[in-house]
Design an enzyme around this catalytic site. Structure first.
Site, mmCIF file in Angstrom:
data_model
loop_
_atom_site.group_PDB
_atom_site.id
_atom_site.type_symbol
_atom_site.label_atom_id
_atom_site.label_comp_id
_atom_site.label_asym_id
_atom_site.label_seq_id
_atom_site.Cartn_x
_atom_site.Cartn_y
_atom_site.Cartn_z
ATOM 1 N N CYS A 4 95.301 -55.191 91.263
ATOM 2 C CA CYS A 4 94.256 -54.645 92.140
ATOM 3 C C CYS A 4 94.620 -53.208 92.536
ATOM 4 C CB CYS A 4 94.129 -55.530 93.373
ATOM 5 S SG CYS A 4 93.140 -54.787 94.678
ATOM 6 N N HIS A 100 87.253 -52.782 101.823
ATOM 7 C CA HIS A 100 87.537 -51.441 102.317
ATOM 8 C C HIS A 100 86.363 -50.953 103.145
ATOM 9 C CE1 HIS A 100 85.781 -51.262 98.289
ATOM 10 N NE2 HIS A 100 85.151 -50.155 98.676
HETATM 11 P P1 AMP Z 1 82.924 -49.165 96.802
HETATM 12 O O1 AMP Z 1 81.837 -48.592 95.934
HETATM 13 O O2 AMP Z 1 82.451 -49.509 98.184
HETATM 14 O O3 AMP Z 1 83.678 -50.297 96.128
HETATM 15 O O4 AMP Z 1 83.932 -47.982 97.034
HETATM 16 C C1 AMP Z 1 85.022 -47.739 96.213
HETATM 17 C C2 AMP Z 1 85.472 -46.349 96.552
HETATM 18 O O5 AMP Z 1 86.794 -46.183 96.098
HETATM 19 C C3 AMP Z 1 84.633 -45.247 95.917
HETATM 20 O O6 AMP Z 1 84.080 -44.433 96.939
HETATM 21 C C4 AMP Z 1 85.636 -44.504 95.038
HETATM 22 O O7 AMP Z 1 85.400 -43.119 95.015
HETATM 23 C C5 AMP Z 1 86.948 -44.849 95.699
HETATM 24 N N1 AMP Z 1 88.125 -44.802 94.850
HETATM 25 C C6 AMP Z 1 88.270 -45.352 93.618
HETATM 26 N N2 AMP Z 1 89.520 -45.133 93.155
HETATM 27 C C7 AMP Z 1 90.172 -44.440 94.131
HETATM 28 C C8 AMP Z 1 91.497 -43.919 94.254
HETATM 29 N N3 AMP Z 1 92.416 -44.056 93.290
HETATM 30 N N4 AMP Z 1 91.823 -43.234 95.379
HETATM 31 C C9 AMP Z 1 90.896 -43.073 96.352
HETATM 32 N N5 AMP Z 1 89.648 -43.566 96.303
HETATM 33 C C10 AMP Z 1 89.276 -44.237 95.197
HETATM 34 ZN ZN ZN Z 2 93.910 -55.948 96.442
#
Ligand code: AMP
Ligand code: ZN
Length: 112
Positions: A4, A100
């Protein structure tokens, strides 16, 4: 959870721009910010999302909102306003299956 992404970030195995961390949560800048301030607040425990929350998670959810309040203060977005949101499932656009909270602010946000 071994593979994950947000568990890996919580364990320090994947780099992030961490802005806050304690025993329960880590908060870091979103890699693809949708606002001048876009922080993800993530429980260190692997919880898939809102649909898998249980009674035992009450404390962590409250804690996350208090961290959101604290970070909003530190980023000076409290007064002008900010948004805290959680996407759940594909219709809402959840792509990372580890709970998150998005903290967004620093500009006028599009109405939902
Ligand atoms: P969600 O669409 O609510 O699942 O949000 C996932 C979020 O994680 C998105 O806004 C992505 O830009 C962010 N995200 C994905 N990979 C990373 C990462 N390695 N570091 C920081 N944010 C990330
Ligand atoms: Zn996790």
């Amino acid at each position: 959870m071994k593979d994950c992404l947000f568990c890996k970030i919580a364990r320090g195995e994947v780099k992030s721009e961490t802005v806050y961390s304690d025993e329960l949560v880590i908060a870091f800048n979103d890699i693809n910010p949708q606002a001048p301030v876009h922080i993800l607040i993530v429980p260190k425990e692997h919880i898939e999302g809102v649909t898998t929350l249980e009674e035992k998670h009450k404390n962590i959810i409250g804690h996350i909102l208090l961290v959101a309040k604290r970070l909003a203060g530190e980023k000076s977005i409290s007064e002008d306003g900010f948004r805290v949101l959680v996407n759940s499932g594909s219709n809402a656009g959840q792509v990372v299956e580890h709970l998150h909270f998005h903290l967004l602010g620093g500009d006028r946000l599009k109405p939902i």
